[in-house]
Design an enzyme around this catalytic site. Sequence first.
Site, PDB file in Angstrom:
ATOM      1  N   ASN A 127       0.826  -1.204   0.000  1.00  0.00           N
ATOM      2  CA  ASN A 127       0.000   0.000   0.000  1.00  0.00           C
ATOM      3  C   ASN A 127       0.859   1.253   0.000  1.00  0.00           C
ATOM      4  OD1 ASN A 127       0.521  -0.955   2.678  1.00  0.00           O
ATOM      5  ND2 ASN A 127      -1.145   0.240   3.531  1.00  0.00           N
ATOM      6  N   CYS A 168      -4.247   0.798  -2.338  1.00  0.00           N
ATOM      7  CA  CYS A 168      -4.031  -0.469  -1.636  1.00  0.00           C
ATOM      8  C   CYS A 168      -2.932  -1.286  -2.321  1.00  0.00           C
ATOM      9  CB  CYS A 168      -5.305  -1.293  -1.652  1.00  0.00           C
ATOM     10  SG  CYS A 168      -6.648  -0.636  -0.665  1.00  0.00           S
ATOM     11  N   GLU A 171      -3.035  -4.427  -3.252  1.00  0.00           N
ATOM     12  CA  GLU A 171      -3.519  -5.286  -4.348  1.00  0.00           C
ATOM     13  C   GLU A 171      -3.582  -4.510  -5.659  1.00  0.00           C
ATOM     14  OE1 GLU A 171      -4.735  -4.852  -1.333  1.00  0.00           O
ATOM     15  OE2 GLU A 171      -6.048  -6.476  -0.702  1.00  0.00           O
TER      16      GLU A 171
HETATM   17  N1  THU Z   1      -5.265  -1.662   2.484  1.00  0.00           N
HETATM   18  C1  THU Z   1      -4.701  -2.439   1.515  1.00  0.00           C
HETATM   19  O1  THU Z   1      -3.566  -2.185   1.068  1.00  0.00           O
HETATM   20  N2  THU Z   1      -5.408  -3.491   1.053  1.00  0.00           N
HETATM   21  C2  THU Z   1      -6.682  -3.795   1.450  1.00  0.00           C
HETATM   22  O2  THU Z   1      -7.372  -4.543   0.791  1.00  0.00           O
HETATM   23  C3  THU Z   1      -7.156  -3.228   2.716  1.00  0.00           C
HETATM   24  C4  THU Z   1      -6.594  -1.883   3.026  1.00  0.00           C
HETATM   25  C5  THU Z   1      -4.521  -0.490   2.949  1.00  0.00           C
HETATM   26  C6  THU Z   1      -5.115   0.828   2.504  1.00  0.00           C
HETATM   27  C7  THU Z   1      -4.566   1.762   3.553  1.00  0.00           C
HETATM   28  O3  THU Z   1      -3.264   2.186   3.143  1.00  0.00           O
HETATM   29  C8  THU Z   1      -4.421   0.890   4.790  1.00  0.00           C
HETATM   30  O4  THU Z   1      -4.487  -0.452   4.349  1.00  0.00           O
HETATM   31  C9  THU Z   1      -5.514   1.115   5.836  1.00  0.00           C
HETATM   32  O5  THU Z   1      -6.774   1.031   5.275  1.00  0.00           O
END
Ligand code: THU
Length: 160
Positions: free
Chosen positions: A61, A72, A74
């Site tokens: 992320n 995010c 993914e």
């Molecule tokens: N986050 C991800 O990278 N993947 C997800 O599917 C869930 C959330 C990240 C986004 C943000 O930087 C942090 O987690 C908190 O929400």
Amino acid sequence: MKKDIQIGYEYFKNSSELNDIEKKLFETAKQARENAYAPYSQFFVGCAVLLENGEIFSGNNQENAAFPSGLCAERTALFWIGANFPTVKIKKIFVVGGPKEFHEKNPPIPPCGACRQSLMEYETKQNENIDLYFSSMNEEVVKVHSIKDLLPFYFDATFL
Ligand code: THU
């Protein structure tokens, strides 16, 4: 009329139950998590993607002071792969997330809704399922066989 949707998933109590390629993806995702840029949420997520040609790529992320501008783990990985290998199919994606100060009780972290939608797009585009695994750092792992299992009533290009 009441109808039900059932989804199946696999649950691994410990990552030692994973096969070799799954273990490698788990390790790669954990490593990628180390490089996450998450100064605002302090929630660190890494992922590893296996392509049909055997190559593995990772993402994490990437946050921003203007919060919605971040992305995010993914989608960081998926969009990079989509940009660079538009015709190579995605076989598996392994996601590992959790707060910086990790606690044993942290549960497996599933992809957010927006990431599920993006994952669906690539599964539809390649017309082949993507195995998705998610875990926290505590070694418990959940596996679904298709992104469809995470997104009942999904919206895709067939509605356009
Ligand atoms: N986050 C991800 O990278 N993947 C997800 O599917 C869930 C959330 C990240 C986004 C943000 O930087 C942090 O987690 C908190 O929400």
